[in-house]
Design a protein around this motif. Structure first.
Motif, PDB file in Angstrom:
ATOM      1  N   LEU A 113      53.174  15.599  19.703  1.00  0.00           N
ATOM      2  CA  LEU A 113      53.294  14.659  18.587  1.00  0.00           C
ATOM      3  C   LEU A 113      53.991  15.335  17.408  1.00  0.00           C
ATOM      4  N   TYR A 114      53.494  16.514  17.017  1.00  0.00           N
ATOM      5  CA  TYR A 114      54.075  17.279  15.913  1.00  0.00           C
ATOM      6  C   TYR A 114      53.626  18.727  16.049  1.00  0.00           C
ATOM      7  N   THR A 115      54.367  19.632  15.439  1.00  0.00           N
ATOM      8  CA  THR A 115      54.106  21.061  15.560  1.00  0.00           C
ATOM      9  C   THR A 115      53.612  21.639  14.240  1.00  0.00           C
ATOM     10  N   TYR A 116      53.124  22.896  14.296  1.00  0.00           N
ATOM     11  CA  TYR A 116      52.727  23.632  13.096  1.00  0.00           C
ATOM     12  C   TYR A 116      52.464  25.081  13.474  1.00  0.00           C
ATOM     13  N   ARG A 117      52.380  25.927  12.458  1.00  0.00           N
ATOM     14  CA  ARG A 117      52.015  27.325  12.713  1.00  0.00           C
ATOM     15  C   ARG A 117      50.505  27.424  12.735  1.00  0.00           C
ATOM     16  N   ILE A 118      49.971  27.852  13.848  1.00  0.00           N
ATOM     17  CA  ILE A 118      48.521  27.929  14.015  1.00  0.00           C
ATOM     18  C   ILE A 118      47.942  29.109  13.244  1.00  0.00           C
ATOM     19  N   SER A 119      48.612  30.238  13.308  1.00  0.00           N
ATOM     20  CA  SER A 119      48.075  31.438  12.676  1.00  0.00           C
ATOM     21  C   SER A 119      49.130  32.530  12.682  1.00  0.00           C
ATOM     22  N   VAL A 120      48.756  33.657  12.101  1.00  0.00           N
ATOM     23  CA  VAL A 120      49.535  34.891  12.217  1.00  0.00           C
ATOM     24  C   VAL A 120      48.576  35.963  12.699  1.00  0.00           C
ATOM     25  N   GLN A 121      48.931  36.616  13.782  1.00  0.00           N
ATOM     26  CA  GLN A 121      48.055  37.644  14.343  1.00  0.00           C
ATOM     27  C   GLN A 121      48.153  38.910  13.487  1.00  0.00           C
ATOM     28  N   VAL A 268      52.727  29.562  17.070  1.00  0.00           N
ATOM     29  CA  VAL A 268      53.107  28.177  16.827  1.00  0.00           C
ATOM     30  C   VAL A 268      52.590  27.294  17.955  1.00  0.00           C
ATOM     31  N   GLY A 269      52.223  26.092  17.612  1.00  0.00           N
ATOM     32  CA  GLY A 269      51.747  25.152  18.618  1.00  0.00           C
ATOM     33  C   GLY A 269      51.905  23.732  18.121  1.00  0.00           C
ATOM     34  N   ALA A 270      51.103  22.849  18.693  1.00  0.00           N
ATOM     35  CA  ALA A 270      51.257  21.429  18.387  1.00  0.00           C
ATOM     36  C   ALA A 270      49.955  20.708  18.640  1.00  0.00           C
ATOM     37  N   ASP A 271      49.875  19.509  18.111  1.00  0.00           N
ATOM     38  CA  ASP A 271      48.859  18.568  18.564  1.00  0.00           C
ATOM     39  C   ASP A 271      49.518  17.760  19.668  1.00  0.00           C
ATOM     40  N   ILE A 272      48.931  17.818  20.853  1.00  0.00           N
ATOM     41  CA  ILE A 272      49.556  17.278  22.055  1.00  0.00           C
ATOM     42  C   ILE A 272      48.748  16.123  22.632  1.00  0.00           C
ATOM     43  N   VAL A 273      49.418  15.334  23.455  1.00  0.00           N
ATOM     44  CA  VAL A 273      48.780  14.219  24.163  1.00  0.00           C
ATOM     45  C   VAL A 273      49.245  14.249  25.605  1.00  0.00           C
ATOM     46  N   ASN A 274      48.602  13.446  26.429  1.00  0.00           N
ATOM     47  CA  ASN A 274      49.096  13.265  27.784  1.00  0.00           C
ATOM     48  C   ASN A 274      50.375  12.443  27.728  1.00  0.00           C
ATOM     49  N   ALA A 275      51.358  12.820  28.518  1.00  0.00           N
ATOM     50  CA  ALA A 275      52.645  12.129  28.507  1.00  0.00           C
ATOM     51  C   ALA A 275      52.520  10.654  28.878  1.00  0.00           C
ATOM     52  N   SER A 305      49.088  23.982   3.295  1.00  0.00           N
ATOM     53  CA  SER A 305      50.401  23.646   2.739  1.00  0.00           C
ATOM     54  C   SER A 305      51.487  24.626   3.169  1.00  0.00           C
ATOM     55  N   VAL A 306      51.104  25.765   3.714  1.00  0.00           N
ATOM     56  CA  VAL A 306      52.096  26.743   4.187  1.00  0.00           C
ATOM     57  C   VAL A 306      52.016  26.927   5.701  1.00  0.00           C
ATOM     58  N   SER A 307      51.471  25.924   6.397  1.00  0.00           N
ATOM     59  CA  SER A 307      51.291  26.025   7.847  1.00  0.00           C
ATOM     60  C   SER A 307      52.358  25.270   8.637  1.00  0.00           C
ATOM     61  N   TRP A 308      53.427  24.833   7.946  1.00  0.00           N
ATOM     62  CA  TRP A 308      54.609  24.266   8.583  1.00  0.00           C
ATOM     63  C   TRP A 308      54.397  22.902   9.210  1.00  0.00           C
ATOM     64  N   HIS A 309      53.407  22.152   8.762  1.00  0.00           N
ATOM     65  CA  HIS A 309      53.298  20.762   9.189  1.00  0.00           C
ATOM     66  C   HIS A 309      54.493  19.989   8.636  1.00  0.00           C
TER      67      HIS A 309
END
Length: 347
Positions: A113-121, A268-275, A305-309
């Motif tokens: 659906l959309y991506t964002y930065r989850i974290s920084v290791q 980086v990742g996303a909120d995902i759904v079944n296709a 606000s700095v997580s790239w949504h």
């Protein structure tokens, strides 16, 4: 019964049926104080606000399992570091028991659906531990994530890239579920921690009750070296740097950097759904997200606000290339109607 009363009852029944027709969806995510946790919770609020769906969120989950649940149609939505669908598509790592053929089939069921930065290791430790940086990891006990998942894989890889050390021979790793993370940081079970972070990070802030901490940047030469270039080529990993002054920490936290810049691998990742999610639902969910980036998502926590949504540039979304996922067609429609351009390779 009068026609007026009958008409009124019919209207009421239609309204009730309409309310019940609003979709009821399920979602899984990580701990509620993390970026993926907040992202899914924010989506549930945005979807409710826009009249799209009632999303029942289960937080505190291991995302390895959540990704597979969406792929198998057991859950509608999940937060997903992109390394997990990549592993699933090959039947390796935490999905080795699934196998390559089945894994590829399941990964093909996933859409973004959309991506964002989850974290920084990154590496951090209490000042009382006398660990001076990455060179101090050898022989120590390191808390590096939950027993299974992307965070653990990323932590092991980061330590190897920064120090050349393997878990078991170069250092001792301990794994504890996220629900016990702060307790584990505080109780002395580990000498240092290589964990996902946001800026400022809630786990670090909570653990300050037990003493001051130092967060260590990757060395600049390692960050710019060939080994890390290869790490940054792994799906879901991007190069991340930020001025130390912008990281949001106050008293009790020192950022160790050679030049005032913090560096590390961004996950980086996303909120995902079944296709198979229907076009209209995926479009409406994505439109609800886009409409509420500022009002709901960024308002949830200082680091959101700095997580790239809301970003669509593949340099930060890490779509395309070896990443097997693409945007759901409904999501593509929502993004484009909102005036965004998505790369063709991600559609």
């Amino acid at each position: 019964m009068s026609r007026t009363i009958i008409a009124g009852l019919a209207t009421a029944l239609c309204m009730a049926a309409s309310a019940q027709a609003q979709s009821i969806l399920t979602a899984e995510t990580a701990a509620p104080n993390t970026t993926p946790g907040i992202s899914i919770i924010a989506l549930s609020e945005a979807a409710a606000k826009e009249g799209v769906a009632d999303i029942q969120v289960t937080s505190g989950q291991t995302l390895t399992n959540s990704v597979q649940n969406v792929a198998e149609g057991k859950t509608d939505i999940a937060a997903a570091p992109f390394i997990l669908p990549f592993f699933l598509s090959r039947g390796v790592g935490p999905y080795a028991s699934v196998g390559a053929e089945k894994g590829a089939e399941l990964a093909g069921n996933l859409a973004v659906l959309y991506t964002y930065r989850i974290s920084v290791q990154g590496l951090y430790a209490y000042d009382s531990s006398n660990i001076a940086g990455w060179s101090g990891v050898e022989g120590k006990t390191i808390y590096n994530g939950p027993p299974r998942g992307a965070a653990l894989s990323n932590a092991r890889l980061l330590i190897k890239t920064s120090t050349g050390l393997e878990e078991g021979s170069g250092y001792t790793g301990i794994q504890v579920n996220w629900g016990q993370a702060v307790k584990t940081i505080q109780d002395g079970s580990a000498d240092a921690f290589v964990l996902p972070m946001s800026f400022p990070d809630p786990r670090v802030s909570a653990a300050l009750a037990s003493g001051n901490m130092t967060i260590f940047s990757m060395a600049k030469d390692v960050f710019e070296g060939d080994a890390f270039q290869k790490v940054a080529g792994i799906p879901g990993t991007v190069r991340f740097s930020m001025p130390v002054a912008d990281m949001g920490y106050g008293d009790g936290v020192t950022i160790a950097s050679e030049d005032g810049t913090f560096r590390g691998p961004g996950t980086v990742g996303a909120d995902i759904v079944n296709a198979s999610m229907d076009f209209d639902t995926a479009k409406a969910l994505t439109a609800a997200f886009i409409a509420n980036i500022e009002g709901i998502y960024h308002a949830k926590a200082p680091f959101m606000s700095v997580s790239w949504h809301g970003e669509t540039d593949i340099a930060v979304t890490d779509m395309c290339g070896p990443n097997p996922l693409k945007y759901h067609p409904g999501a593509v429609a929502a993004w484009e109607e909102a005036g965004y351009a998505l790369p063709d390779c991600a559609k």
